[in-house]
Design a protein around this motif. Sequence first.
Motif, PDB file in Angstrom:
ATOM      1  N   PRO A 271      -1.954  -8.849 -10.315  1.00  0.00           N
ATOM      2  CA  PRO A 271      -2.936  -7.737  -9.941  1.00  0.00           C
ATOM      3  C   PRO A 271      -2.449  -7.182  -8.645  1.00  0.00           C
ATOM      4  O   PRO A 271      -2.630  -5.842  -8.582  1.00  0.00           O
ATOM      5  N   GLU A 272      -2.135  -8.089  -7.716  1.00  0.00           N
ATOM      6  CA  GLU A 272      -1.773  -7.313  -6.378  1.00  0.00           C
ATOM      7  C   GLU A 272      -0.632  -6.515  -6.467  1.00  0.00           C
ATOM      8  O   GLU A 272      -0.657  -5.331  -5.742  1.00  0.00           O
ATOM      9  N   ARG A 273       0.399  -7.068  -7.227  1.00  0.00           N
ATOM     10  CA  ARG A 273       1.788  -6.114  -7.069  1.00  0.00           C
ATOM     11  C   ARG A 273       1.539  -4.927  -7.782  1.00  0.00           C
ATOM     12  O   ARG A 273       1.825  -3.843  -7.600  1.00  0.00           O
ATOM     13  N   TYR A 274       0.595  -4.931  -9.031  1.00  0.00           N
ATOM     14  CA  TYR A 274       0.466  -3.982  -9.795  1.00  0.00           C
ATOM     15  C   TYR A 274      -0.456  -2.862  -9.122  1.00  0.00           C
ATOM     16  O   TYR A 274      -0.046  -1.565  -8.911  1.00  0.00           O
ATOM     17  N   SER A 275      -1.366  -3.190  -8.486  1.00  0.00           N
ATOM     18  CA  SER A 275      -2.285  -2.300  -7.393  1.00  0.00           C
ATOM     19  C   SER A 275      -1.602  -1.546  -6.352  1.00  0.00           C
ATOM     20  O   SER A 275      -1.713  -0.300  -6.321  1.00  0.00           O
TER      21      SER A 275
END
Length: 711
Positions: free
Chosen positions: A492-496
């Motif tokens: 989720p962090e890399r995607y965001s």
Amino acid sequence: MRREIMDLHEMIVNQVMSNGMNEMISGSRRDGFRFRGSDVDTMFWFNDHRVIWNLKQTNMYKFGQRSLLLADPSNSPPGFTLLQLLTPPKYREINSACIRINDIFYVSSSMCRRVTYINNCPNTTEHGPCSRKHTHTNTDFDYAYCFACDFWPPSATSWINRCHSWPQRHVVHDVIRNGCHFVAIGHKLGNYRDTEWRISFSLAEKKLVCAMNHCQFLTYGLLKLFLQEAINSDCNENDKLLCSYHMKTAIFWLIQQNTMPFWRPNNLLDCFWVCFKLILKWTYEGVCPNFFIPQNNMFLGRINGGDQTSLFIKLYGLYEKGLESLLQIPSIKSTNIISLCNPTLSARMNEQIGTYEFDVELFHEVYCNGSNLCLFNAHHCIRYLDTLERLLHTPLTQFQVVMLQRHAAVIFQHAAFILHKNKNMNKLMYLTDKLSCRLLRLAAKFGCISDMLFIAMYYYKTLRYDKALAVIEMTKDKLAKPYVMYISEVDPERYSAAVEGLSWSKIMREVVAWDVTFYSSILWMNELKPEQQCSLMNKYPACNIPPFILLHMIEFLCLRYTDSVKSQTIVNNLQSNLFGTPVLVKSVKGAAIVEKFSIIANQTKERSNLLLCLTSWCFWIALNFLLIGLLEQQSVLRSGYSDIGIPLYVPLQTCRPTESTTISSLNDFQDLVHHNKRKQIHIHKRAMSSQILGICQQMTGNHQAALKSHQ
């Protein structure tokens, strides 16, 4: 978001598939909920049949335009009616369901239900007014055939007079203008149980749910969860006395009777408790008044006697526990603990959902609805494109724009392979091949990363293996990015961080991967024919293949003709990524049997005109998407290079594999299937992946390994 996407999809399907039937999703799914185990309710009605309430309303229709039925509620309980036949029906199923009562012909609900379900919904079971179909995903699909009425029922006039503060007047007018429906079920205590029809307000309920504020909608959802996981958790299907419609009725009554300040964010638990006490009161009294027709007691003939007593004891036991009874809802138990530890017993509702969570739900809705199109031939493609072109000039929300973008990609893909199938005319062979390539590049421009595989598949099918391998390598590079989201698998962090500042259209094109859907109406590749036939045998119109599996399969197939060593390596690696016992291949979307793929025209001239017309529509739609800003300001078809950077011409030496490439390809394939280290294969797709691996193993002559994969 979910409602807007479903509204657009239904609008497109109902305008295109002009087979005399309209369809509408109803129930929890239409309301916007996606609870695990919830049914998917679909209503169908005959578009050229209408019900009227008095003979004066016949003046609203042209003679012969509609087959008319007259509602006769005089001898039926409130909320139910007989349907008298006024003009000859246009369908044999309705004609065969007519019975004579006192020298008057009526349409029998039980006979109509039986006839329509036998003809249109085979292999289903009867469930109230619906025909129920159970799927391998443990989701029940309920299909209800009904009649439509353009007029508001006279027995529901009191509801109009009650609408002082909620809903607003424009919503009330919209509800009245949409009329009602009649579903094929009679009252258990009615004089004509097998002939009566129940008045359905599904369209009105859809408008009322949309008129709820956030607190009201959350209270409604909490009631449904409480019913499913606390009240009915230990009941089988036949023992469930309360249903979700009773919860919806309770929230409707309380919203109308309570002022707006009561429904505020920090009052969620109090709102839930008031609704629960109303349901407890109804159970004690044995009266549950319908929201539109209060004289219709929905507990009558359903909850009485010993059943009523046992249900009240169960509900009262939950009532004595107070709000702690919410701890019996497993799906939100942790949230309940936090709320119940709060001295004010309030729930925080001002927290915004994260980018990752919202995008997962958005693209799930887009792909579940956007891939579900009935594209059997070029005529259907043209009709869909015509509808899309008209919708582009109407006001669209940002979610509906993404949905249209997905629809366009699917249509372009089908159109390209339909053009290829009909390119057996020498004069059109070169033209159709060129147009097919351009359509697939447009589809990749509108769609997600997985849609690039259609280009590789087309190049393989037309014996251009080096070009196919070039696309495969490009797709591998895109899928290898750590921020790429496959269904819901991503950091989720890399995607965001990667999608910050990007539009949803660009996110879908550069960051999202999804399963590749193959409808059995088209033979996409000869090697996939067994899987498509298996889907048809199991009454599923399509099969879904993970992009990583399809990528390795196409790579293996191409390398068979260039380097057999590396192709064997791909299969071996893919094999070691799959574990578990394979099951029958079934599709997630399986609502109907796909009709056989038909030839678009018998004459060469007619076929040529149709294909050219189809191509014109495709590029006209692409131009409109460019104008409304879905794509960057660049040429759609640049000379020498495609829109997504795929070279139109690849020199043979560019992708010429070494002599060890084929075996290496097969080893990679086996490793992916058996180990699945990066969770590139969804659990429901392991069987499909194993069977595709078996196809590749069989091609290499390893029949023992192929048999094991198929088993």
